[in-house]
Design a protein around this motif. Structure first.
Motif, mmCIF file in Angstrom:
data_model
loop_
_atom_site.group_PDB
_atom_site.id
_atom_site.type_symbol
_atom_site.label_atom_id
_atom_site.label_comp_id
_atom_site.label_asym_id
_atom_site.label_seq_id
_atom_site.Cartn_x
_atom_site.Cartn_y
_atom_site.Cartn_z
ATOM 1 N N LEU A 39 0.823 -1.215 0.000
ATOM 2 C CA LEU A 39 0.000 0.000 0.000
ATOM 3 C C LEU A 39 0.851 1.257 0.000
ATOM 4 C CD1 LEU A 39 -2.837 -1.220 2.319
ATOM 5 C CD2 LEU A 39 -3.171 -0.238 0.039
ATOM 6 N N ALA A 40 1.968 1.214 0.728
ATOM 7 C CA ALA A 40 2.874 2.375 0.738
ATOM 8 C C ALA A 40 3.387 2.619 -0.684
ATOM 9 C CB ALA A 40 4.031 2.135 1.695
ATOM 10 N N ARG A 55 0.375 3.879 -2.890
ATOM 11 C CA ARG A 55 0.034 5.266 -2.578
ATOM 12 C C ARG A 55 1.063 6.223 -3.180
ATOM 13 N NH1 ARG A 55 -2.365 8.943 2.085
ATOM 14 N NH2 ARG A 55 -1.711 10.842 1.043
ATOM 15 N N SER A 90 -2.367 13.782 2.792
ATOM 16 C CA SER A 90 -3.820 13.787 2.981
ATOM 17 C C SER A 90 -4.314 12.365 3.281
ATOM 18 C CB SER A 90 -4.497 14.312 1.711
ATOM 19 O OG SER A 90 -5.841 13.896 1.680
ATOM 20 N N LEU A 91 -5.410 12.270 4.043
ATOM 21 C CA LEU A 91 -5.985 10.946 4.306
ATOM 22 C C LEU A 91 -7.026 10.575 3.253
ATOM 23 C CD1 LEU A 91 -6.328 11.000 8.217
ATOM 24 C CD2 LEU A 91 -4.376 10.371 6.802
ATOM 25 N N PRO A 101 -8.581 -0.396 1.555
ATOM 26 C CA PRO A 101 -7.735 0.777 1.819
ATOM 27 C C PRO A 101 -7.842 1.840 0.719
ATOM 28 C CG PRO A 101 -6.535 -1.207 2.361
ATOM 29 C CD PRO A 101 -7.819 -1.649 1.721
ATOM 30 N N LEU A 102 -7.880 1.410 -0.560
ATOM 31 C CA LEU A 102 -7.954 2.400 -1.645
ATOM 32 C C LEU A 102 -9.269 3.162 -1.574
ATOM 33 C CD1 LEU A 102 -6.314 0.240 -4.448
ATOM 34 C CD2 LEU A 102 -5.316 2.247 -3.323
ATOM 35 N N ARG A 141 -10.920 3.749 1.266
ATOM 36 C CA ARG A 141 -10.773 4.684 2.392
ATOM 37 C C ARG A 141 -10.000 5.931 1.978
ATOM 38 N NH1 ARG A 141 -9.355 0.267 5.511
ATOM 39 N NH2 ARG A 141 -11.114 -0.441 6.757
ATOM 40 N N LEU A 142 -9.047 5.745 1.058
ATOM 41 C CA LEU A 142 -8.243 6.891 0.619
ATOM 42 C C LEU A 142 -9.019 7.775 -0.358
ATOM 43 C CD1 LEU A 142 -4.747 5.165 0.272
ATOM 44 C CD2 LEU A 142 -5.506 6.724 2.074
ATOM 45 N N ALA A 200 -3.200 5.103 8.519
ATOM 46 C CA ALA A 200 -4.296 5.856 7.892
ATOM 47 C C ALA A 200 -3.880 6.339 6.506
ATOM 48 C CB ALA A 200 -4.691 7.040 8.772
ATOM 49 N N ARG A 201 -2.619 6.709 6.353
ATOM 50 C CA ARG A 201 -2.163 7.171 5.038
ATOM 51 C C ARG A 201 -2.089 6.030 4.046
ATOM 52 N NH1 ARG A 201 2.474 11.447 6.751
ATOM 53 N NH2 ARG A 201 1.053 13.043 7.535
ATOM 54 N N ALA A 202 -1.993 4.794 4.533
ATOM 55 C CA ALA A 202 -2.002 3.641 3.635
ATOM 56 C C ALA A 202 -3.430 3.149 3.442
ATOM 57 C CB ALA A 202 -1.125 2.523 4.195
ATOM 58 N N GLY A 203 -4.394 3.823 4.076
ATOM 59 C CA GLY A 203 -5.793 3.428 3.942
ATOM 60 C C GLY A 203 -6.159 2.229 4.804
ATOM 61 N N LEU A 204 -5.241 1.797 5.688
ATOM 62 C CA LEU A 204 -5.504 0.607 6.504
ATOM 63 C C LEU A 204 -6.495 0.920 7.624
ATOM 64 C CD1 LEU A 204 -1.823 -0.608 6.708
ATOM 65 C CD2 LEU A 204 -3.696 -1.874 5.638
ATOM 66 N N ASP A 205 -7.101 -0.121 8.161
ATOM 67 C CA ASP A 205 -8.004 -0.013 9.298
ATOM 68 C C ASP A 205 -7.151 0.341 10.524
ATOM 69 O OD1 ASP A 205 -9.644 -0.482 11.458
ATOM 70 O OD2 ASP A 205 -10.203 -2.521 10.855
#
Lengths: 266, 405
Positions: free
Chosen positions: A60-61, A64, A77-78, A99-100, A102-103, B320-325
């Motif tokens: 994910l890092a 992103r 940004s979140l 996660p995507l 949520r972003l 949170a920046r990786a969109g994880l829970d």
């Protein structure tokens, strides 16, 4: 159509008889309960999918940072991906799709396994996330003429029978100037030991026979195949596993086992 | 009519560490709700808490990074030197910030000023709600969320609950997390003094037979005292007339500050060490005193809490920046693994120091005098202790090293 399976397939459990569900006929209560149980397994960080949960923050890092760089969006940004349409191929239980979403992205997740899609839908609903999950393939989606700003294609290509045909379908799914992110395994002595001997036989992370080392692509082979399919490939990034800590990290240099590659649709 | 509010993170406890955590998380874009039983106005009165805190250099970095420090303008006193000495002996240990090259060793801030600064900063953040006074009557946590029911019937649903509610943590008790605790038969008596002569930014720690006696510089010609005393003498000391108490204080301070005058009240706290057997549970993390209470001998209680806070902010913001829970087990495990080791180490060191210095047995005293003299003469050892005082030992969270996330 090429035969694909996701590494996120839970091949350890019994297969459900879910033929009716795809057609949108009655949903059997027992089947829902069955999928809910698998969903719990999928999302249990110490369960059968532990290896994926360990790798997930690192992939994910990478994803992103790559999308940030490509779209010029905020790195802190979140909700950086609002207004960006993302396709997650081989989405499994939704470990990347959620996660995507949520972003801020508008996410479509596809998986060839109907069971995975049902599991992913149940979990997303539980977490209050709206994700367009579909039990279909990249090829079928391409035929239907769908296009996305970003296509996320993680740990899929090593399972694909006809790589050129698959990448051509992927190219059709990416809007011109859009981005595709792939990750796979390199074909090296180390990847043989890690993925086949280590992950399948020793650690039993993956079912034996999940991978065919001979089908692994080197970064160079993948870059060439991407060019042929109409992409401009970027330099590869390694995902490096530390067996002592159980953590993964990104590396510009070490691409000998797991690596990712971005490619821009020409 | 009761309503349900959703938030990313609910924090039980709006004390120094709780508000710092809430501010840090909100400043990085998360939606935070802090719930505290107390009336915020009362907590900033001198009568509520007359204590001061030694804020280690690393903790100052955190407070700067989350925008709290600028609200402390003119209300902090740099500690430029620390002098440690053993009661009757001439052997001593002298830490000077110039030995480390950069900035003071720490800063003294009165707790009520710290609270005012935290409240002011909290008000600047629209995504931080501070519910106080409010109390929680029920806590439910499951695979999806943590849900709190408040006394007024409203509910709050969050991805993660942080228990930053002190030594008697309700969040910890509710989760059935047990604590290991032991007392010292000692109390800490705390008061502030005004003195004739300037302190020059020097902090003094004297190891008297009843326990350590610390003189910590405050702004102006004022200092904060931490007087450790044997439990059975506590009532006597607390019952002394103002004049007799002042005379005792003067006797312990000596005359290097000139004539001293006690200002404000005196407070007495039993000295105990406690730590939670686990720092996390489903959608719950314990932070600060809820996770570990420490003997205040090295002035590290709040600093340890702020280290927890800095590590937690880093772990949660990265997730949170990786969109994880942000309330998932993987995220909480990372926090717990990071902090448990560090805290257990520091508590062990502090416990040994206290046992070593709180007695008057001649061989022990001679050994520790020699020890002090030896440490003073060996720069690497001295630097290690100074780095410890500054809070810069161990795997530092980025916010403590002066970096941004």
């Amino acid at each position: 159509m090429s035969k694909k399976m996701s590494t996120e397939n839970n091949s350890g459990s019994k297969q459900a008889t879910t033929g009716r569900m795809a057609e949108g006929v009655t949903v059997n209560e027992d089947e829902v309960a069955f999928f809910a149980r698998i969903a719990d397994q999928w999302w249990d960080e110490n369960g059968p999918f532990r290896p994926l949960h360990l790798l997930n923050p690192t992939r994910l890092a990478y994803i992103r940072a790559a999308i940030n760089a490509h779209t010029g969006t905020s790195e802190t940004s979140l909700k950086p991906f609002e207004g960006i349409r993302i396709l997650d191929i081989g989405c499994g239980g939704g470990l990347l799709s959620e996660p995507l979403c949520r972003l801020g992205a508008s996410v479509t997740g596809v998986d060839a396994s109907e069971r995975n899609i049902e599991v992913a839908k149940i979990h997303a609903t539980r977490m209050g996330l709206t994700i367009d999950y579909r039990n279909t393939t990249a090829e079928a989606l391409a035929e239907a003429g769908e296009q996305f700003d970003v296509v996320v294609n993680m740990e899929v290509v090593e399972h694909v029978a006809d790589v050129p045909a698959y990448l051509a379908a992927c190219r059709a799914l990416v809007k011109p100037g859009g981005l595709m992110l792939m990750s796979t395994l390199n074909r090296t002595a180390r990847s043989f030991i890690f993925a086949i001997v280590g992950a399948e036989y020793v650690l039993r992370w993956l079912p034996i026979g999940a991978h065919d080392w001979n089908k692994f692509l080197t970064p160079r082979e993948l870059a060439d195949a991407l060019k042929t399919a109409g992409f401009t490939p970027e330099a590869p990034t390694g995902f490096v596993f530390n067996p002592l800590t159980g953590n993964w990290k990104l590396s510009d240099r070490d691409v000998a086992v797991n690596y990712a590659m971005g490619a821009v649709a020409a | 009519m009761p309503h349900d509010q959703t938030t990313d993170i609910a924090i039980l406890g709006g004390g120094l560490a709780g508000l710092a955590a809430g501010i840090g998380l909100a400043a990085h874009g998360l939606d935070v709700t802090v719930i505290d039983r107390g009336e915020p106005g009362d907590q900033t009165l001198e009568s509520f808490d007359g204590r001061s805190s030694a804020i280690a250099y690393a903790s100052c970095n955190l407070l700067k990074a989350i925008g709290v420090w600028e609200h402390l303008e003119g209300r902090h006193q740099p500690i430029r030197e620390i002098r440690v000495s053993d009661g009757p002996s001439l052997m001593h240990l002298h830490f000077d910030h110039r030995d480390l090259g950069a900035g003071p060793l720490g800063e003294m801030v009165e707790n009520r000023h710290m609270r005012l600064a935290l409240h002011a900063r909290a008000k600047e953040l629209p995504n931080l709600r501070h519910l106080a006074p409010a109390s929680v009557t029920e806590i439910e946590r499951d695979a999806v969320a943590a849900r709190l029911t408040l006394a007024d019937g409203n509910t709050i649903t969050a991805w993660l609950l942080l228990g930053i509610d002190g030594r008697a943590s309700q969040a910890r008790r509710d989760a059935g997390i047990t604590v290991t605790e032991w007392g010292y038969d000692q109390v800490g008596i705390v008061c502030s003094i005004e003195h004739e002569l300037p302190h020059g930014g020097v902090a003094h720690e004297r190891f008297l037979p009843s326990g350590p006696f610390a003189i910590l510089p405050l702004t102006g010609n004022r200092s904060s005292l931490v007087w450790t005393e044997k439990q059975h003498l506590a009532d006597t000391v607390m019952g002394l007339s103002p004049r007799a108490f002042e005379a005792e204080v003067q006797r312990r301070c000596g005359d290097f500050l000139g004539k001293v005058k006690v200002i404000g009240g005196r407070w007495c706290y039993p000295l105990t060490l406690q730590f939670a057997d686990r720092y996390t549970d489903t959608r719950l993390a314990l932070v600060g005193d809820a996770a570990h209470g420490i003997h205040p001998i090295a002035g590290q209680g709040l600093n340890m809490g702020l280290r927890d806070v800095a590590a937690l902010i880093e772990v949660i913001v990265e997730a949170a920046r990786a969109g994880l829970d942000i309330g998932s087990g993987a995220v909480l495990d990372r926090y717990a693994r990071w902090r448990e080791f560090d805290n257990v180490t520091l508590m062990g060191v502090t416990d040994v120091l206290n046992r070593l210095f709180s007695n008057d047995i001649a061989p022990v005293r001679i050994a520790r005098d020699l020890g002090l003299a030896v440490v003073d003469r060996i720069p690497p050892l001295k630097n290690f202790f100074m780095a410890h005082a500054r809070g810069t030992v161990g795997t530092l969270p980025k916010l403590l090293s002066g970096d941004r996330l």
